[in-house]
Design a protein around this motif. Sequence first.
Motif, mmCIF file in Angstrom:
data_model
loop_
_atom_site.group_PDB
_atom_site.id
_atom_site.type_symbol
_atom_site.label_atom_id
_atom_site.label_comp_id
_atom_site.label_asym_id
_atom_site.label_seq_id
_atom_site.Cartn_x
_atom_site.Cartn_y
_atom_site.Cartn_z
ATOM 1 N N ALA A 1 0.831 -1.206 0.000
ATOM 2 C CA ALA A 1 0.000 0.000 0.000
ATOM 3 C C ALA A 1 0.865 1.254 0.000
ATOM 4 C CB ALA A 1 -0.925 -0.008 1.212
ATOM 5 N N LYS A 2 1.925 1.238 0.792
ATOM 6 C CA LYS A 2 2.815 2.396 0.852
ATOM 7 C C LYS A 2 3.530 2.606 -0.486
ATOM 8 C CE LYS A 2 3.711 2.504 5.826
ATOM 9 N NZ LYS A 2 3.192 3.890 5.969
ATOM 10 N N PHE A 3 3.947 1.514 -1.107
ATOM 11 C CA PHE A 3 4.652 1.644 -2.385
ATOM 12 C C PHE A 3 3.705 2.125 -3.474
ATOM 13 C CE2 PHE A 3 6.464 -0.039 -6.358
ATOM 14 C CZ PHE A 3 7.731 0.522 -6.281
ATOM 15 N N ILE A 4 2.487 1.604 -3.506
ATOM 16 C CA ILE A 4 1.511 2.040 -4.510
ATOM 17 C C ILE A 4 1.190 3.520 -4.325
ATOM 18 C CG2 ILE A 4 -0.866 1.774 -5.309
ATOM 19 C CD1 ILE A 4 -0.613 -1.213 -4.638
ATOM 20 N N ALA A 5 1.033 3.949 -3.073
ATOM 21 C CA ALA A 5 0.745 5.362 -2.811
ATOM 22 C C ALA A 5 1.894 6.253 -3.279
ATOM 23 C CB ALA A 5 0.484 5.564 -1.319
ATOM 24 N N SER A 6 3.120 5.820 -3.031
ATOM 25 C CA SER A 6 4.268 6.613 -3.481
ATOM 26 C C SER A 6 4.350 6.639 -5.009
ATOM 27 C CB SER A 6 5.569 6.064 -2.884
ATOM 28 O OG SER A 6 5.842 4.748 -3.354
ATOM 29 N N GLU A 7 3.985 5.543 -5.652
ATOM 30 C CA GLU A 7 3.972 5.519 -7.113
ATOM 31 C C GLU A 7 2.887 6.434 -7.677
ATOM 32 O OE1 GLU A 7 5.790 3.207 -9.791
ATOM 33 O OE2 GLU A 7 6.908 4.317 -8.294
ATOM 34 N N LEU A 8 1.753 6.499 -7.007
ATOM 35 C CA LEU A 8 0.700 7.410 -7.440
ATOM 36 C C LEU A 8 1.162 8.866 -7.310
ATOM 37 C CD1 LEU A 8 -2.464 5.685 -5.912
ATOM 38 C CD2 LEU A 8 -1.784 5.766 -8.317
ATOM 39 N N TYR A 9 1.963 9.127 -6.304
ATOM 40 C CA TYR A 9 2.512 10.478 -6.145
ATOM 41 C C TYR A 9 3.474 10.800 -7.302
ATOM 42 C CZ TYR A 9 4.999 14.470 -4.177
ATOM 43 O OH TYR A 9 5.562 15.712 -3.993
ATOM 44 N N VAL A 10 4.310 9.837 -7.673
ATOM 45 C CA VAL A 10 5.215 10.021 -8.812
ATOM 46 C C VAL A 10 4.410 10.269 -10.090
ATOM 47 C CG1 VAL A 10 6.967 8.921 -10.262
ATOM 48 C CG2 VAL A 10 7.044 8.636 -7.777
ATOM 49 N N LEU A 11 3.342 9.488 -10.271
ATOM 50 C CA LEU A 11 2.485 9.669 -11.443
ATOM 51 C C LEU A 11 1.865 11.058 -11.460
ATOM 52 C CD1 LEU A 11 1.121 8.445 -13.946
ATOM 53 C CD2 LEU A 11 -0.686 7.581 -12.447
ATOM 54 N N LEU A 12 1.451 11.542 -10.291
ATOM 55 C CA LEU A 12 0.874 12.880 -10.199
ATOM 56 C C LEU A 12 1.891 13.938 -10.617
ATOM 57 C CD1 LEU A 12 -1.374 14.833 -9.327
ATOM 58 C CD2 LEU A 12 -0.463 14.703 -6.991
ATOM 59 N N LEU A 13 3.138 13.779 -10.178
ATOM 60 C CA LEU A 13 4.180 14.736 -10.567
ATOM 61 C C LEU A 13 4.377 14.755 -12.082
ATOM 62 C CD1 LEU A 13 7.001 14.205 -7.887
ATOM 63 C CD2 LEU A 13 5.301 16.027 -7.986
ATOM 64 N N ILE A 14 4.423 13.566 -12.697
ATOM 65 C CA ILE A 14 4.630 13.479 -14.141
ATOM 66 C C ILE A 14 3.457 14.079 -14.902
ATOM 67 C CG2 ILE A 14 4.707 11.838 -16.068
ATOM 68 C CD1 ILE A 14 7.378 12.139 -14.872
ATOM 69 N N VAL A 15 2.243 13.754 -14.488
ATOM 70 C CA VAL A 15 1.053 14.279 -15.173
ATOM 71 C C VAL A 15 0.987 15.795 -15.033
ATOM 72 C CG1 VAL A 15 -1.476 14.313 -15.145
ATOM 73 C CG2 VAL A 15 -0.264 12.137 -14.948
ATOM 74 N N TRP A 16 1.270 16.294 -13.830
ATOM 75 C CA TRP A 16 1.231 17.734 -13.608
ATOM 76 C C TRP A 16 2.298 18.442 -14.453
ATOM 77 C CZ3 TRP A 16 -1.978 21.208 -12.463
ATOM 78 C CH2 TRP A 16 -1.603 22.442 -11.945
ATOM 79 N N MET A 17 3.482 17.853 -14.523
ATOM 80 C CA MET A 17 4.535 18.421 -15.351
ATOM 81 C C MET A 17 4.124 18.409 -16.824
ATOM 82 S SD MET A 17 8.536 17.307 -15.820
ATOM 83 C CE MET A 17 8.080 15.754 -16.608
ATOM 84 N N GLY A 18 3.501 17.312 -17.262
ATOM 85 C CA GLY A 18 3.073 17.223 -18.654
ATOM 86 C C GLY A 18 2.027 18.269 -19.004
ATOM 87 N N ILE A 19 1.080 18.486 -18.090
ATOM 88 C CA ILE A 19 0.021 19.464 -18.338
ATOM 89 C C ILE A 19 0.606 20.871 -18.434
ATOM 90 C CG2 ILE A 19 -2.014 20.566 -17.331
ATOM 91 C CD1 ILE A 19 -2.776 17.822 -16.183
ATOM 92 N N LEU A 20 1.464 21.228 -17.481
ATOM 93 C CA LEU A 20 2.013 22.582 -17.460
ATOM 94 C C LEU A 20 3.094 22.789 -18.527
ATOM 95 C CD1 LEU A 20 2.357 23.472 -13.665
ATOM 96 C CD2 LEU A 20 0.556 24.134 -15.257
ATOM 97 N N ALA A 21 4.065 21.861 -18.569
ATOM 98 C CA ALA A 21 5.231 22.063 -19.420
ATOM 99 C C ALA A 21 4.925 21.889 -20.897
ATOM 100 C CB ALA A 21 6.346 21.100 -19.007
ATOM 101 N N TRP A 22 4.138 20.900 -21.234
ATOM 102 C CA TRP A 22 3.874 20.623 -22.650
ATOM 103 C C TRP A 22 2.577 21.275 -23.126
ATOM 104 C CZ3 TRP A 22 1.331 15.630 -24.688
ATOM 105 C CH2 TRP A 22 1.264 15.682 -26.081
ATOM 106 N N LEU A 23 1.444 20.857 -22.546
ATOM 107 C CA LEU A 23 0.157 21.388 -23.000
ATOM 108 C C LEU A 23 0.050 22.887 -22.720
ATOM 109 C CD1 LEU A 23 -2.244 18.491 -21.908
ATOM 110 C CD2 LEU A 23 -1.108 18.866 -24.118
ATOM 111 N N GLY A 24 0.570 23.314 -21.559
ATOM 112 C CA GLY A 24 0.545 24.744 -21.256
ATOM 113 C C GLY A 24 1.389 25.545 -22.219
#
Length: 280
Positions: A117-140
Amino acid sequence: MLLRLVAAECYKLVKRPRSYIGLAAITVIIMVIQMALYADGKRYWDFLTQSLSRSFEITGLDFNGNMVGFIILQTLIIQMPLLVALISGDIISGEVQTGTLRMMLTRPVSRSQIIAAKFIASELYVLLLIVWMGILAWLGSVWMFGSGDIVVLKSEELVIIRNAETTMRFLQAFIAAFLGLSVINGFAFLLSAFSENSITPIVAGMSTIMLFTIIGTFDLPIFDAIKPWLFTTHTVIWRNFFDSVPDWNFIAQSLWVLLIYMAFFYFVALWRFKTKDFTL
């Protein structure tokens, strides 16, 4: 039960002020770069192409959002492992230090489920960072500057990626970057399982990543023998998706190496967590 544990771990991350440092840092860095390039992007583009302009006439290539997204990705992806280690290095050891982990172990759940559970939660956090970066850096950036071809300046060649190919190239690069950061996450997660305070694994993880990155930048024979074995060598495989013709065999090999590293870090952390005495 596992889903409930994952939800609980995600809630803990949401409640920690430290979790927002990475999102805030990404947002500020991207916005600063975008505003600077919006104000002076033409001069920056002229500076990049001035050496080529002496030998070639460059026409039809305008500064655009896809180029800005690529520039930001190159700049920001170097700092993101440190932001990941800041969270993953604390996810187990932090609760050991505060004593909340011992309370969790009194519940009728296995240690394997807790660590998963802890590892999955940390991976979801990594995914959030990547998605947020993609939205701002590329699409923005595409929204601000418009779309167009990407020009990648390399030491030995000039690569032009047509606008029609940019979407697929960026998506592939983000997936590879997520896998690379997942290995960083696994490494910091492993260090957290071996520590009883939250500072040691964070500092050790960041220091190791910086050391491996520095080794990767030096072209010395002694380092050349080490580089293939360092996981940081393969975490930058996303760059190969912006080659003129991606070397799919090399990319697949690096992705397999990343998967092996991630599995190794996780299972060693699992072994340590299952055998560790938390009763003291």
